[in-house]
Design a protein around this motif. Structure first.
Motif, PDB file in Angstrom:
ATOM      1  N   VAL A  57       0.812   5.332   0.028  1.00  0.00           N
ATOM      2  CA  VAL A  57      -0.092   6.431   0.344  1.00  0.00           C
ATOM      3  C   VAL A  57       0.647   7.747   0.177  1.00  0.00           C
ATOM      4  O   VAL A  57       1.717   7.944   0.767  1.00  0.00           O
TER       5      VAL A  57
ATOM      6  N   LYS B  58       0.840  -1.192   0.000  1.00  0.00           N
ATOM      7  CA  LYS B  58       0.000   0.000   0.000  1.00  0.00           C
ATOM      8  C   LYS B  58       0.875   1.242   0.000  1.00  0.00           C
ATOM      9  O   LYS B  58       1.687   1.449   0.880  1.00  0.00           O
TER      10      LYS B  58
ATOM     11  N   ASP C 275      -5.073   5.797  10.286  1.00  0.00           N
ATOM     12  CA  ASP C 275      -4.867   4.630   9.423  1.00  0.00           C
ATOM     13  C   ASP C 275      -3.422   4.480   8.964  1.00  0.00           C
ATOM     14  O   ASP C 275      -2.901   3.357   8.892  1.00  0.00           O
ATOM     15  N   ASP C 276      -2.755   5.596   8.646  1.00  0.00           N
ATOM     16  CA  ASP C 276      -1.448   5.522   8.006  1.00  0.00           C
ATOM     17  C   ASP C 276      -0.281   5.884   8.909  1.00  0.00           C
ATOM     18  O   ASP C 276       0.868   5.655   8.533  1.00  0.00           O
TER      19      ASP C 276
ATOM     20  N   LEU D 200       5.956   8.743   5.457  1.00  0.00           N
ATOM     21  CA  LEU D 200       5.343   8.558   4.141  1.00  0.00           C
ATOM     22  C   LEU D 200       6.268   9.031   3.037  1.00  0.00           C
ATOM     23  O   LEU D 200       6.313   8.438   1.957  1.00  0.00           O
TER      24      LEU D 200
ATOM     25  N   ALA E 294      -3.211  10.697   2.973  1.00  0.00           N
ATOM     26  CA  ALA E 294      -3.029   9.879   4.178  1.00  0.00           C
ATOM     27  C   ALA E 294      -3.941  10.329   5.310  1.00  0.00           C
ATOM     28  O   ALA E 294      -4.269  11.506   5.448  1.00  0.00           O
TER      29      ALA E 294
END
Length: 732
Positions: free
Chosen positions: A197, A195, A206-207, A319, A202
């Protein structure tokens, strides 16, 4: 002469077997018998407090028998004939004996450990019974090994079955300890399914937050193993909390249970993750604390945060470092052309060393001309970002900008754009981000941007759009409009005041002290249980005298700020020192605290049942004598107790207070019938029960508190007995 056949050595006991082997075998046989006995009476078996340490040794001792018995089973499988040189009977018998002896030790300690809470029932059931099968099966196999020649099929079938039990039982134990995916978690996910993102897409939970919990917390708090009755694998279970209550509380200085446990010293038994597990980094702790402070929202987008926030910085590191750069399907521009178009007031550079994509920054407002934009058209297939901040860009220049089809990001901050030609940007089918901050655009022009197909975010702070119109824009679903911080419209809430006294037991001239970090703040408080307000409640000016058991509630107020959330604390007045205590009924072996000493040691426990400071009763009432060397003139007895609905800890159904000159001359002074919790009652709380009676001379007091016989129908444990927990008694 009649011939006599000699028996083979596999069918008779080994004459060379050392003397100690018989002793080890007998001890192993006895322990297996003891294990079977306690299994039969498991429902009536209560683990003594001192024996819990034996259970905690299970992870230390289980690996040795696993290895030894697997080695013996493999050895049995590879022996192919009667006189094989691979087989050494004396060594094999010794190995097997050591294996079954340590296996029963592991099985016994595992059974003790299984009596503790926090393990998923189904996985625990199979792991426990496979461990017991290994122990009992091992002693049976050893006893009859001479009747099962190892080169024949029955022995090899038995060895294969034993290997199966060892592997599956060990795997289930690993699942209980480390989680279902512990074995395969180091295996990287393929590039096709990983996955990826982008930071603009984002979500904070969740991330960012959830991956930290997965790595550091899920192994002890999952469907298979739920320490403290806490599971974290879904948002609903995380928000629900465990037997000690919810995980976060922004009204508390430490933000609640989750952050409190994380910040405890590593050697503290309540520290999370436990010693020996991978710990949270400082950045991860800051991330979780910031998420909790910001309301612990599960739907919050990273893009909604200020770029200066700690969470945004964390997101850029995680990220940005973990995701690949966007792939572009166009070829790189001619290097000579890029060099030619670079000037002292216009910088053109690649996004990265290997990328064909270009970004452009403009400088020097005085030298800017509209033709400077059109001059870049030879690079229109490569330019993906353009920053025209503070340049004298006008509405008619938007048409030139609309000729750059690969443009993803356009910054027009503090330009002369009025917004009349913003509709031209719909031609930019790949434009995702637009900044109009500091311009004179109006709501009507900005609404036209909804026609731009890929546009996701627009910055419109400090524009010609009113506060009311900005509020309407923030409700848009298709485009995220960032309206910025407006100090003239935002009102912040104060932090709750701080109650400085740590000790909740007050005697003599001790006073209660409150404070707040922000100067000029007014603290208002109540002593009668009502919620403080900004007008009628008492104003804190000096430390507060406590004349009796009192719950203080306080809030902070200041002009231009919202009032803070409330903070409260219960303080116990202790007028008479209890000289000695004698428990009539003994507490459950799981919750013995310090026995008699607990009642009058002056140590108030927190709301954690496993703190080691609570006396727990379930199968019988709590009954105790309190003795005074010199009689006291008393008129009140106060009991400090615990409610933990999820942990089956309820108020008693009846409290009796008896008093007199000695234990043989007592009369009933007071009876209390506490109100029982209902389904909506808060899960965890410290309860206080006060029994007032006519003032009289007493040398002996007897207290009885009866636990609830059957939990109500709405409770998950309906029909079972409830617990009663007591930690302190005060006489006034």
């Amino acid at each position: 002469m009649e011939s006599v056949s000699k028996p083979t050595h596999q069918h008779l006991p080994n004459p060379k077997e050392p003397a100690w082997a018989g002793w080890v075998y007998n001890v192993t046989f006895f322990l297996n018998g003891l294990l079977i006995f306690i299994l039969i009476f498991e429902n009536s078996f209560a683990v003594p407090y001192w024996m819990q340490a034996v259970g905690r040794m299970h992870p230390l001792v289980l690996h040795f028998p696993l290895v030894v018995l697997m080695l013996y089973a493999f050895w049995t499988l590879i022996v192919e004939k009667k006189d094989s040189t691979r087989w050494h009977e004396n060594l094999a018998d010794t190995l097997f004996l050591i294996g079954i002896f340590t296996a029963v030790i592991a099985a016994f300690s595992g059974f003790i450990l299984s009596q503790e809470e926090g393990y998923e029932d189904n996985a625990l059931f199979w792991h426990k019974w496979m461990g017991i099968a290994i122990s009992i099966g091992g002693i049976v196999w050893y006893s009859f090994r001479h009747y099962l020649p190892i080169w024949k099929i029955p022995a090899k079938i038995l060895a294969a079955a034993f290997l199966f039990l060892l592997i599956v039982g060990g795997h289930l134990g690993g699942n209980l300890t480390h989680g279902e995916d512990f074995l395969i978690s180091p295996i990287p996910v393929s590039n096709e399914t990983e996955k990826k993102v982008a930071i603009e897409d984002a979500k904070v939970y969740d991330d960012l937050v959830q991956p930290v919990l997965q790595q550091k917390c899920y192994s002890c708090h999952n469907a298979e193993k739920s320490k403290g009755n806490l599971q974290m694998q879904t948002k609903e279970l995380l928000a629900k909390g465990g037997k000690n209550g919810i995980l976060w509380d922004t009204t508390k200085a430490d933000l609640g249970l989750l952050l409190n446990r994380v910040h405890l010293p590593l050697d503290d038994k309540k520290h999370m993750p436990p010693r020996g597990k991978v710990q949270l980094t400082d950045e991860e702790i800051v991330l979780i604390a910031a998420w909790v402070k910001d309301g612990s929202r599960f739907d919050q987008m990273v893009s909604s945060l200020s770029p200066q926030s700690a969470v945004y910085a964390y997101a850029e590191n995680i990220l940005g470092g973990g995701r690949t750069e966007e792939e572009y399907d166009f070829s790189a521009a001619n290097a000579d052309k890029v060099k030619e178009l670079n000037t002292n007031y216009r910088l053109i550079k690649s996004l990265s060393a290997e990328s064909p994509a270009l970004f452009v920054n403009f400088y020097n407002r005085a030298n800017f001309k509209a033709e400077d934009i059109s001059a870049l058209l030879p690079l229109k297939e490569q330019i993906v970002s353009m920053d025209l901040s503070k340049m004298p860009v006008k509405d008619e220049d938007i048409k030139a900008i609309a000729q750059f089809p690969e443009l993803r990001k356009l910054i027009l901050n503090f330009t002369d754009v009025q917004g009349t030609t913003l509709g031209e940007l719909k031609k930019l089918t790949k434009l995702r981000e637009l900044s109009l901050s500091g311009t004179s655009v109006k709501l009507a022009q900005v609404k036209v941007l909804e026609q731009t197909p890929s546009l996701k975010k627009v910055y419109v702070w400090s524009t010609g759009i009113s506060t009311e119109e900005l509020a309407l824009l923030r409700k848009e679903k298709k485009i995220s409009f960032e309206t910025g911080y407006r100090s003239d419209t935002v009102v912040l809430a104060l932090n709750p005041p701080i109650i400085e006294n740590e000790n909740q037991i007050i005697s003599g001239g001790t006073k209660i002290t409150l404070k707040h970090q922000i100067p000029g703040t007014t603290i208002r408080y109540t002593l009668d249980g009502r919620e403080p307000d900004s007008t009628t409640s008492l104003v804190y000016k000096k430390p507060i005298d406590i004349a009796k058991n009192t719950k203080i509630k306080a809030r902070a107020f200041k002009n231009g700020w919202y009032g803070s959330k409330g903070v409260d604390k219960y303080f116990f007045k202790s007028a008479f020192h209890i000289d000695s205590v004698r428990l009539i009924t003994q507490p459950d072996v799981k919750y013995p605290a310090q026995k008699d000493i607990t009642i009058a040691d002056g140590v108030k426990s927190d709301n954690t049942p496993s703190s080691g400071k609570w006396l727990g009763y379930r199968d019988q009432p709590f009954e105790s004598y309190l003795f005074f060397t010199n009689s006291v003139k008393a008129q009140n007895v106060t009991l400090s107790m615990l409610r933990n609905v999820g942990g089956y800890i309820f108020p008693p159904t009846r409290i009796e207070i008896w008093g007199g000159k000695d234990e043989k001359n007592l009369k009933l002074l007071k009876v209390l019938t506490p109100e029982l919790p209902v389904k909506e009652t808060p899960n965890v709380d410290n309860m206080v029960f006060e029994a007032d009676f006519e003032s009289q001379e007493l040398s002996c007091i007897k207290i009885i508190a009866k636990p609830l016989a059957k939990l109500p129908a709405w409770h998950p444990g309906k029909g079972e007995k409830a617990w009663v927990f007591v930690d302190e008694v005060f006489v006034n």
